[in-house]
Design a protein around this motif. Structure first.
Motif, PDB file in Angstrom:
ATOM      1  N   LYS A  70       0.785  -1.268  -0.055  1.00 35.17           N
ATOM      2  CA  LYS A  70       0.126   0.030  -0.181  1.00 35.17           C
ATOM      3  C   LYS A  70       0.880   1.125   0.136  1.00 35.17           C
ATOM      4  CE  LYS A  70      -3.387   0.839  -0.285  1.00 35.17           C
ATOM      5  NZ  LYS A  70      -3.747   1.177  -1.949  1.00 35.17           N
ATOM      6  N   SER A  71       0.579   2.267  -0.826  1.00 32.41           N
ATOM      7  CA  SER A  71       1.048   3.514  -0.888  1.00 32.41           C
ATOM      8  C   SER A  71      -0.027   4.489  -0.923  1.00 32.41           C
ATOM      9  CB  SER A  71       1.802   3.698  -2.343  1.00 32.41           C
ATOM     10  OG  SER A  71       2.987   2.820  -2.284  1.00 32.41           O
ATOM     11  N   VAL A  72       0.464   5.680  -0.083  1.00 35.21           N
ATOM     12  CA  VAL A  72      -0.603   6.533   0.246  1.00 35.21           C
ATOM     13  C   VAL A  72       0.177   7.931   0.170  1.00 35.21           C
ATOM     14  CG1 VAL A  72      -2.049   7.605   1.945  1.00 35.21           C
ATOM     15  CG2 VAL A  72      -1.913   5.231   1.735  1.00 35.21           C
ATOM     16  N   VAL A  73      -0.269   8.948  -0.334  1.00 34.12           N
ATOM     17  CA  VAL A  73       0.169  10.286  -0.342  1.00 34.12           C
ATOM     18  C   VAL A  73      -0.573  11.397   0.384  1.00 34.12           C
ATOM     19  CG1 VAL A  73       0.754  12.264  -1.870  1.00 34.12           C
ATOM     20  CG2 VAL A  73       1.038   9.964  -2.789  1.00 34.12           C
ATOM     21  N   ILE A  74       0.362  11.846   1.363  1.00 33.52           N
ATOM     22  CA  ILE A  74      -0.274  13.038   2.321  1.00 33.52           C
ATOM     23  C   ILE A  74       0.339  14.242   1.820  1.00 33.52           C
ATOM     24  CG2 ILE A  74      -1.078  11.461   4.095  1.00 33.52           C
ATOM     25  CD1 ILE A  74       1.509  12.319   5.497  1.00 33.52           C
ATOM     26  N   SER A  75      -0.349  15.420   2.316  1.00 34.35           N
ATOM     27  CA  SER A  75       0.466  16.857   2.221  1.00 34.35           C
ATOM     28  C   SER A  75       1.499  16.749   3.299  1.00 34.35           C
ATOM     29  CB  SER A  75      -0.437  17.771   2.688  1.00 34.35           C
ATOM     30  OG  SER A  75      -0.854  17.696   4.037  1.00 34.35           O
ATOM     31  N   SER A  76       2.741  17.505   2.772  1.00 33.28           N
ATOM     32  CA  SER A  76       3.731  17.529   3.693  1.00 33.28           C
ATOM     33  C   SER A  76       3.568  18.866   4.578  1.00 33.28           C
ATOM     34  CB  SER A  76       5.044  17.992   2.878  1.00 33.28           C
ATOM     35  OG  SER A  76       5.227  19.023   2.177  1.00 33.28           O
ATOM     36  N   GLU A  77       2.877  19.731   4.355  1.00 32.76           N
ATOM     37  CA  GLU A  77       2.533  20.944   5.140  1.00 32.76           C
ATOM     38  C   GLU A  77       1.413  20.637   6.074  1.00 32.76           C
ATOM     39  OE1 GLU A  77       2.230  21.296   1.690  1.00 32.76           O
ATOM     40  OE2 GLU A  77       4.088  22.291   1.377  1.00 32.76           O
ATOM     41  N   THR A  78       1.373  21.105   7.366  1.00 30.11           N
ATOM     42  CA  THR A  78       0.251  20.470   8.254  1.00 30.11           C
ATOM     43  C   THR A  78      -0.362  21.983   8.613  1.00 30.11           C
ATOM     44  OG1 THR A  78       1.955  21.124  10.174  1.00 30.11           O
ATOM     45  CG2 THR A  78       1.495  18.690   9.558  1.00 30.11           C
ATOM     46  N   THR A  79      -1.726  21.674   8.757  1.00 28.37           N
ATOM     47  CA  THR A  79      -2.583  22.825   9.461  1.00 28.37           C
ATOM     48  C   THR A  79      -3.535  22.270  10.413  1.00 28.37           C
ATOM     49  OG1 THR A  79      -4.194  22.118   7.466  1.00 28.37           O
ATOM     50  CG2 THR A  79      -2.599  23.783   6.882  1.00 28.37           C
ATOM     51  N   GLU A  80      -4.773  22.699  10.482  1.00 30.13           N
ATOM     52  CA  GLU A  80      -5.552  22.186  11.408  1.00 30.13           C
ATOM     53  C   GLU A  80      -6.051  20.771  10.901  1.00 30.13           C
ATOM     54  OE1 GLU A  80      -9.037  24.647  12.399  1.00 30.13           O
ATOM     55  OE2 GLU A  80      -7.570  26.496  12.646  1.00 30.13           O
ATOM     56  N   MET A  81      -6.520  19.884  11.675  1.00 25.47           N
ATOM     57  CA  MET A  81      -6.767  18.618  11.174  1.00 25.47           C
ATOM     58  C   MET A  81      -7.973  18.667  10.357  1.00 25.47           C
ATOM     59  SD  MET A  81      -7.699  14.884  13.372  1.00 25.47           S
ATOM     60  CE  MET A  81      -9.058  15.841  14.329  1.00 25.47           C
ATOM     61  N   ASP A  82      -7.660  17.873   9.024  1.00 26.63           N
ATOM     62  CA  ASP A  82      -8.631  17.773   8.056  1.00 26.63           C
ATOM     63  C   ASP A  82      -9.817  16.712   8.499  1.00 26.63           C
ATOM     64  OD1 ASP A  82      -9.764  18.795   5.363  1.00 26.63           O
ATOM     65  OD2 ASP A  82      -9.115  16.594   4.968  1.00 26.63           O
TER      66      ASP A  82
END
Length: 135
Positions: A70-82
């Motif tokens: 399994k491969s998943v892509v997430i943002s590298s930046e963090t903000t408030e929880m989405d």
């Protein structure tokens, strides 16, 4: 948008480590000994820290009990929880656990493992292509 790949697929790791034309790729988290569910749980934990899910965890028609990769892509930046990302990943974990309860994992030969690595890589390639078109 800068992104992070979370994967337990060595083919994905090797390909994206060796490519220099991925300007938005910040890093790869290679979880070599992790299971399918471990990758999803790591993504969930990252979402709790403010990362956003950029690819759906259950893309394609390959069921979680059929493949270990399994491969998943997430943002590298963090903000408030989405919360949309959290909802998607939590539902994906629940579906995966149900499949793993209902079906025995398959004992795959090396040839089949390589096939599933290629399928996972193809799915994540498509997701990254879409991310790069949107951002």
């Amino acid at each position: 948008m800068k992104y992070v790949i979370i994967t337990n697929n060595k083919l994905v790791n090797e390909y994206y480590l060796n490519e220099i034309n991925f300007k938005n790729l910040e890093k790869i988290i290679f979880m070599e000994t992790a299971s399918f569910i471990n990758v999803l749980e790591f993504a969930r934990d990252s979402i709790h820290k403010g990362h956003k899910l950029l690819t759906h965890p259950l893309t394609g028609s390959v069921k979680p009990y059929e493949t270990p990769f399994k491969s998943v892509v997430i943002s590298s930046e963090t903000t408030e929880m989405d919360f949309e990302s959290l909802n998607i990943i939590e539902n994906s974990i629940e579906v995966t656990k149900k499949f793993l309860r209902d079906y025995k994992p398959r004992n795959l030969k090396e040839k089949h493992l390589k096939d599933f690595m290629i399928i996972d890589k193809s799915l994540i390639d498509s997701g990254i292509e879409s991310i790069n078109q949107v951002y």
